[in-house]
Design an enzyme around this catalytic site. Structure first.
Site, PDB file in Angstrom:
ATOM      1  NE  ARG A 132      36.395  39.979  54.824  1.00  0.00           N
ATOM      2  CZ  ARG A 132      37.288  40.894  54.438  1.00  0.00           C
ATOM      3  NH1 ARG A 132      36.964  41.803  53.529  1.00  0.00           N
ATOM      4  NH2 ARG A 132      38.505  40.919  54.959  1.00  0.00           N
ATOM      5  CD  GLU A 150      41.133  40.733  60.685  1.00  0.00           C
ATOM      6  OE1 GLU A 150      41.628  41.501  61.533  1.00  0.00           O
ATOM      7  OE2 GLU A 150      41.504  40.684  59.509  1.00  0.00           O
ATOM      8  CG  ASN A 152      38.087  42.694  58.633  1.00  0.00           C
ATOM      9  OD1 ASN A 152      39.208  43.152  58.814  1.00  0.00           O
ATOM     10  ND2 ASN A 152      37.881  41.418  58.323  1.00  0.00           N
ATOM     11  CB  SER A 157      37.760  45.723  50.156  1.00  0.00           C
ATOM     12  OG  SER A 157      38.822  44.932  50.632  1.00  0.00           O
ATOM     13  CE  LYS A 316      43.955  42.031  63.989  1.00  0.00           C
ATOM     14  NZ  LYS A 316      43.756  43.247  63.184  1.00  0.00           N
ATOM     15  CE  LYS A 374      45.322  37.607  64.558  1.00  0.00           C
ATOM     16  NZ  LYS A 374      43.857  37.516  64.326  1.00  0.00           N
ATOM     17  CD  GLU A 378      41.885  45.605  61.444  1.00  0.00           C
ATOM     18  OE1 GLU A 378      41.786  44.634  60.677  1.00  0.00           O
ATOM     19  OE2 GLU A 378      41.701  45.526  62.668  1.00  0.00           O
ATOM     20  N   GLY A 379      44.704  45.431  57.447  1.00  0.00           N
ATOM     21  CA  GLY A 379      45.250  45.543  56.105  1.00  0.00           C
ATOM     22  C   GLY A 379      46.233  44.452  55.704  1.00  0.00           C
ATOM     23  NE  ARG A 460      40.106  37.231  52.603  1.00  0.00           N
ATOM     24  CZ  ARG A 460      40.322  37.954  53.698  1.00  0.00           C
ATOM     25  NH1 ARG A 460      41.103  39.019  53.634  1.00  0.00           N
ATOM     26  NH2 ARG A 460      39.772  37.619  54.842  1.00  0.00           N
TER      27      ARG A 460
END
Length: 484
Positions: A132, A150, A152, A157, A316, A374, A378-379, A460
């Protein structure tokens, strides 16, 4: 932040209070009725397996410029191919991550697994990546452009829930607001079907209909219903597919390899391992058994989503290296594609203890509001913003640890207006910003592409004053793009 003056002409904001109440209640009911749900989290942040709630979402779809949306959809298959070639390039991965693995323990452990597998002379014949690419609309200089946050390559998800949310927003607009012309504004979202296609394709190429697909998960898992939607859609396509759910600890304790490298757990052969866990150090807190699982799976013939090289390719540091002049040309041939991908890159700077790194650190300390710091995580919830940038860079001055971070130019996102539907909170018109994710699916066999496609999207949206944007950390809500 610039504000958007483009809203759907048929939706005057703010909404009439009576209309707002009806739409909010109908939106909640539609979500619960159609499986747009997550497991309920207690005030102590513990999952309650016997309780569900609707997924937090916007009441209305949010405006996204059509031209920008179509551009990032168009380039996604090229990004898939780019990341495949990066993952296959051992020299590039090794040289790019050299400084990171010296200072970041988690990345070092992953890289040690990568090296261990290569020393065995083993390469997985079939690889699956569900990617993604995440973007925000940047408004700097008075122009609007998509800038990549970024890419992913692991545990991308919400593809299952995102596809359904599109239909919720079409329903909402059709109640009182836009009974006509909805279809031309809200794009179809094939994220669920596309992700399932990728999983089934990988399973088919493995070549054993009796072998299972193993979801590697946390227990309990708040986002289990998003995962189940993917499982059930796979089952519709191939009725003989069986999906099992195991933790890293389960695999570490009960998994084994056969003499010909087939992965076995609980007397079942595993065709595909799909990681929805394992992307942050806390997922390995149960000890060495979790790391044993990671090593075991990587040394097996099982298709791993992602394989360890794809996992590292999504870091990253690799993103920052790809933004350097001339690097994309190593992996892609089409000048127009290279130009379009490079146009999505924000400025990114390494922070090793070199002249280049010292200059980047000085920029961040001098103008902390212009940058994001950064780490290799992740997350969500890991980045540094505003004065945190200055404080952290000052703390890291002269330390090798600084090389585990990258400095990225901060995007000035487009501000829109919308309502959140979340818990028992009142729905109020708020200023928000959105992050658009485009899903990509890539399957290779013996290093050659066999399946490469774009597979829908995820939007989002969060309060415009909120820095972090992850759904799982509660910072944002799910949304759908309304193309303007």
């Amino acid at each position: 932040m610039a504000s958007s003056e483009k809203q759907l002409s048929c939706v005057p904001l703010p909404l009439d209070p009576e209309v707002l109440t009806e739409l909010r209640d109908s939106s909640k009911d539609w979500a619960l009725t159609h499986g747009l749900v997550v497991m309920y989290m207690s005030p102590e942040q513990e999952c309650c397996p016997d309780r569900i709630t609707y997924v937090p979402h916007t009441l209305l779809p949010s405006p996204v410029p059509r031209e920008l949306f179509e551009k990032v959809v168009r380039i996604q298959t090229h990004i898939n191919l780019l990341m495949h070639r990066v993952a296959e390039d051992r020299e590039f991965l090794t040289s790019s991550l050299k400084s990171t693995i010296q200072t970041d323990d988690f990345t070092r452990k992953l890289f040690e697994i990568y090296e261990d597998v290569h020393k065995d002379g083993f390469t997985k014949p079939i690889k699956l990546a569900l990617l993604r690419s995440d973007y925000m609309i940047d408004t700097q200089g008075g122009q609007q452009s998509m800038k990549q946050i970024e890419t992913n390559t692991m545990a991308s998800s919400f593809g299952g829930l995102a596809a359904n949310l599109t239909h919720l927003h079409k329903y909402t607009l059709g109640l009182h607001l836009c009974p006509t012309d909805i279809e031309s504004h809200i794009p179809e979202n094939a994220s669920l079907q596309g992700l399932a296609d990728g999983m089934v394709t990988a399973w088919q190429h493995y070549g054993n209909k009796d072998a299972v697909v193993c979801y590697m998960v946390c227990c309990p898992e708040q986002n289990i219903f998003d995962q189940r939607l993917l499982e059930f859609t796979m089952k519709k396509q191939e009725s003989c597919i069986r999906v099992i759910r195991r933790s890293l600890s389960d695999m570490g304790k009960r998994g084994r390899l056969s003499d010909d490298r087939r992965l076995i757990i609980d007397d079942m052969e595993v065709a595909v391992v799909y990681y929805r866990v394992g992307y942050v150090p806390s997922h390995f807190c149960c000890g060495e058994k979790a790391w044993d699982a990671k090593i075991l799976v990587e040394k097996s013939l099982a298709v791993t989503c992602p394989s360890i090289d794809w996992h590292l390719a999504g870091s990253k540091k690799i993103q920052q290296e790809l933004s350097r002049p001339g690097v994309l040309e190593k992996f892609l041939d089409d000048p127009e594609v290279i130009r379009d991908i490079r146009a999505t890159f924000a400025g990114q700077y390494p922070l090793e203890l070199t002249k280049e790194g010292d200059e980047a650190a000085a920029m961040g300390i001098k103008n902390p509001k212009r940058y994001v710091l950064k780490p290799q995580r992740e997350g969500g919830g890991n980045n540094f913003f505003d004065e945190e940038v200055r404080e952290k860079l000052t703390e890291l001055e002269g330390k090798e640890e600084r090389g585990a971070y990258i400095l990225m130019e901060r995007i000035q996102p487009l501000v829109i207006k919308n309502y959140k539907v979340r818990g028992n909170q009142p729905a109020q018109l708020e200023e928000m910003v959105s992050e658009l994710g485009i899903y990509g699916i890539f399957v290779s066999k013996n290093g050659k592409e066999v399946h490469n496609t774009t597979a829908g999207h995820l939007l989002r949206t969060k309060d415009h004053k909120t820095n972090e944007g992850g759904l799982t950390v509660g910072a944002s809500v799910m949304d759908s793009p309304c193309l303007m």
